[in-house]
Each structure stands twice: as structure tokens, then as C-alpha cells.
Motif scaffolding. Structure first.
Motif: not given
Ligand SMILES: Cc1ncc(COP(=O)(O)O)c(C=O)c1O
Length: 413
Positions: A296, A301-302, A305
Motif C-alpha cells: 500500500n 490497493r490492498t 488493509s
């Protein structure tokens, strides 16, 4: 800054989340240790049996240990269960009868279950071929849509199925807390439902398992979490005694059930794998938090999170381009203990419309408690990165993969 210094810096940022995982590890390790002690596991329990496998005391004790750990009345834990799909199939075929309905309330189940449930040509022996009805309720904003579930429950709905982990879907995984709330509602709607949870990837991530919050029967694979990276094959079904017996009748034969099934030489690794599982799951989870944070911070984008609570091992990462995703997966492969010299390329795979890349340099074929990275090559370019027998290995592999994508300095410690 050297890689070691960079890793140190990252770990400062994620420290509270790593600690949360280690607290769960301690709790789950105690739970497993106490089960071993309570049942007085001894080295003679590792003795192999052959042939029918009658009076396999070590096998029976292992099943008692699983029952204790998962708070089940009984468990079926066998090397003859070949995969998660097989374990789930045993539970569903064991319990359902013609004209019953199976209702999945977490959207469509994992891909491989499609053919277990639905009949293409009546030749496969799917549940539908035996007159079992099937329906599913899609999730709403990542949550169980209880209003729709209530409408979909019929007088013949016998099994309601919940898939805890998102598997390779883009929805969030379902926490034990959410599963508990759903089960409370389900019991209010129809008391006699059998609630099944596909527990694949979920074991030992939280401190409770689905049977503790009201599920009736669960299933999973030993080349995932509960095998601890040690069990070379196997699966389990656990829950209410009567339901586990029905699953056992499908594994062996009606009337015979759990009585047979030679353990050959498999018991030691199944015991040892279970003992190690809370630790190995913790290593993999810390690796996932590290990966989520570092990817990230490099603009990818992960999900989840790094700061979100987890209920399974799966970490998805969205890359900007197909090239980045391929390079990431290829570098993960170079950083694997097995087949590091092999280069994975995107290729067609049965059941997928797009080409799929799979990086898996694992000791156990397909074991996703070991570090793997894979996904279909289509926008959004999402790779599923999960597992890791050691947290240190994940740190090395993921850092190296990011350096490779960013075309930065070569990887060194
Ligand atoms: C949530 C879930 N359930 C079931 C399965 C099937 O497990 P297996 O591949 O061992 O058959 C998977 C596989 O990844 C999964 O993610």
C-alpha cells in the motif's frame, strides 16, 4: 537505507497489529496444548495401522484432540480426505437428502463447489442429481443480506451454508462476530436448520471458531491452516456427533463410518501440524499485514488493509498493470524455497475465462499456508498473496518483489 533498515521502519508502523496477531497466537497455542494434555497424547499414538484400520487408537485420539480444539462433539480427521472441496463435499452429501434445500447465504460458493452442487448433464453425481435443491443469496455491501435470506428460507431448507473466507472473491471475509450474528438470526427464522461453515483459511486466525458461535458442522483442509505446514495431506469435518457420523458414512460406507480408515504413517505429522498451526498461521498473518502495509505504501490497493482485523489468511493486492502483477508473482517464485529457478507465466486454466498466473514454490503441492501469489490476468489486476511458513520469508520475498517492480536497486540485505 538498506533493506534491513527499511524493514525495521515498516515494522515500527505495524507493531500494534503484529502484537494483536501474536496475542491470538498465544491464546490458540494454549488451547491446542491443553487439548494435547487433556487427551494425554503420547508417542505411541503415532503408530501406523494398515488394512481396514480397525482400532486405530492414535487416529481416534487425534479426532478427539480436534474435537476439543474446535469445541465439537466429534470430528473426522483423515489423510483420505484429499482437499477442502472433498471435506465440504462429505459434509454436504452426508447431511442432505432428496428434496432438501441447500442455501448458501454468502453468495456463490468457491468455484470448485459449483460442480459439487450443480448438475450440468446429470452424469457427475452432483447434489442436484440426487434431487437436492440449491439456492444462494448474494452478499449486500459485503455483508449477509438477512432480509433476502429470510425470504429464501423454505420449509424444506435443511442446510444453510456460510463461507467464512472470501476465497478468491472480491468481497470481504466474514468475521466470527458476523457469523455469530447471522446464526442468531437464522435460529430465530427456523430453529431446525443445520448451519454449515466452510472454515477453509480461517482456523486459528481469531480466538473462536464457528462451532463456538452456534454452527452445527464445519469443514476444512489440512494443507491449509490446521495442518501447520507439516501435514502432507488430509482434511477434517467437525461438529455435532450425528452430523459428523453422516459425513463419515459418505467417506467410507454407510454403517461403517469412522470405524475404518488406516492412518498408515500419517498421524505424527497430523498431530505435529495441529500443534504448530497457531504459530504458522501467526507467521503467515504477520506476513500478510507486512505485505498489505508495504504494498500500500508503494501505491497498490490492498485488502484487507494492514490495520483491519482479520478472519482468514487471504490478502489481495491490486496492481496498476498486468506487467506489474506478473513481475510480482514471478519474483515471489524466485524467492521460494522450492522451484525458485522456475518462471511462472500466465496460462489458461480449467474453470477460468482469463489466463491465470500462479507462483507457488511450496513443499506441499498447492499448500496455501505456504507463501503463494496468484490470480487471473484481467483488470482490476488482483493477485491473491497468502501464507508463509515464516514471517521472515514473507518479508524477504515481498520486499524483493516490490523492488523488482519498481526497478529499484537490486535486492540485498
Ligand atoms: C473459501 C474456500 N473454500 C474451499 C476451498 C477449496 O479448497 P481446496 O482447494 O482444498 O479444495 C477454497 C480453496 O482455496 C477456499 O478458498
Amino acid at each position: 537505507m538498506t533493506i534491513s533498515e527499511e524493514i525495521k521502519k515498516i515494522e515500527k508502523q505495524i507493531e500494534p497489529y503484529l502484537q494483536r496477531i501474536q496475542a491470538n497466537e498465544l491464546y490458540n497455542q494454549k488451547k491446542v496444548l491443553e487439548a494435547f494434555q487433556k487427551l494425554a497424547v503420547s508417542d505411541s499414538d503415532f503408530n501406523p495401522t494398515t488394512g481396514y484400520g480397525y482400532d486405530d487408537y492414535g487416529r481416534d485420539k487425534l479426532e478427539a484432540v480436534y474435537s476439543s480444539v474446535f469445541k465439537a462433539e466429534d470430528a473426522l480427521v483423515r489423510p483420505q480426505i484429499s482437499s477442502g472441496t472433498h471435506a465440504i463435499t462429505l459434509a454436504l452429501f452426508g447431511v442432505l437428502r432428496p428434496n432438501d434445500q441447500l442455501l448458501y447465504i454468502t453468495g456463490k460458493p468457491y468455484d470448485t463447489l459449483e460442480q459439487v452442487i450443480k448438475s450440468d448433464d446429470r452424469k457427475g453425481g452432483a447434489l442436484e442429481d440426487f434431487g437436492i435443491e440449491y439456492d444462494y443469496v448474494p452478499l449486500l455491501d459485503g455483508d449477509i443480506n438477512m432480509k433476502e435470506v429470510e425470504k429464501s428460507i423454505q420449509s424444506n431448507t435443511k442446510v444453510v451454508a456460510i463461507q467464512r473466507s472470501k476465497g478468491y472473491d472480491s468481497r470481504p471475509s466474514l468475521s466470527i462476530e458476523k457469523i455469530e450474528k447471522a446464526i442468531e438470526e437464522l435460529r430465530r427464522i427456523k430453529k431446525d436448520l443445520i448451519i454449515f461453515v466452510d472454515n477453509c483459511y480461517g482456523e486459528f486466525v481469531e480466538t473462536k471458531e464457528p462451532l463456538e458461535v452456534g454452527a452445527d458442522i464445519i469443514a476444512g483442509s489440512l494443507i491449509k491452516n490446521p495442518g501447520g505446514g507439516i501435514a502432507r495431506t488430509g482434511g477434517y469435518v467437525a461438529g455435532k456427533k450425528e452430523l459428523v457420523e453422516m459425513a463419515a458414512f459418505r467417506l467410507t460406507a454407510p454403517g461403517i463410518g469412522k470405524e475404518i480408515g488406516a492412518s498408515l504413517g500419517m498421524l505424527q505429522e497430523m498431530y505435529q501440524g495441529l500443534f504448530l498451526a497457531p504459530h504458522t498461521v501467526s507467521e503467515a498473518l504477520r506476513g500478510a499485514v507486512f505485505s498489505s502495509y508495504v504494498l500500500n505504501s508503494h501505491g497498490f490497493r490492498t485488502s484487507p488493509s494492514y490495520h483491519e482485523k482479520r478472519t482468514d489468511l487471504i490478502q489481495s493486492v491490486e496492481f496498476d498493470t498486468a506487467e506489474q502483477m506478473i513481475q510480482f508473482c514471478q519474483t515471489i517464485q524466485t524467492q521460494s524455497p522450492i522451484n525458485s529457478h522456475v518462471v511462472p507465466y500466465p496460462a489458461p486454466m480449467p474453470g477460468y475465462e482469463d489466463e491465470v498466473i500462479m507462483a507457488a514454490g511450496t513443499f506441499m503441492q498447492g499448500a496455501s499456508l505456504e507463501l503463494t501469489a496468484d490470480g487471473p490476468i484481467r483488470p482490476p489486476y488482483i493477485a491473491f498473496v497468502q501464507g508463509g511458513l515464516t514471517y521472515a520469508h514473507v518479508k524477504l520475498a515481498v520486499t524483493s518483489a516490490i523492488y523488482s517492480i519498481k526497478n529499484d536497486s537490486p535486492f540485498y540485505m
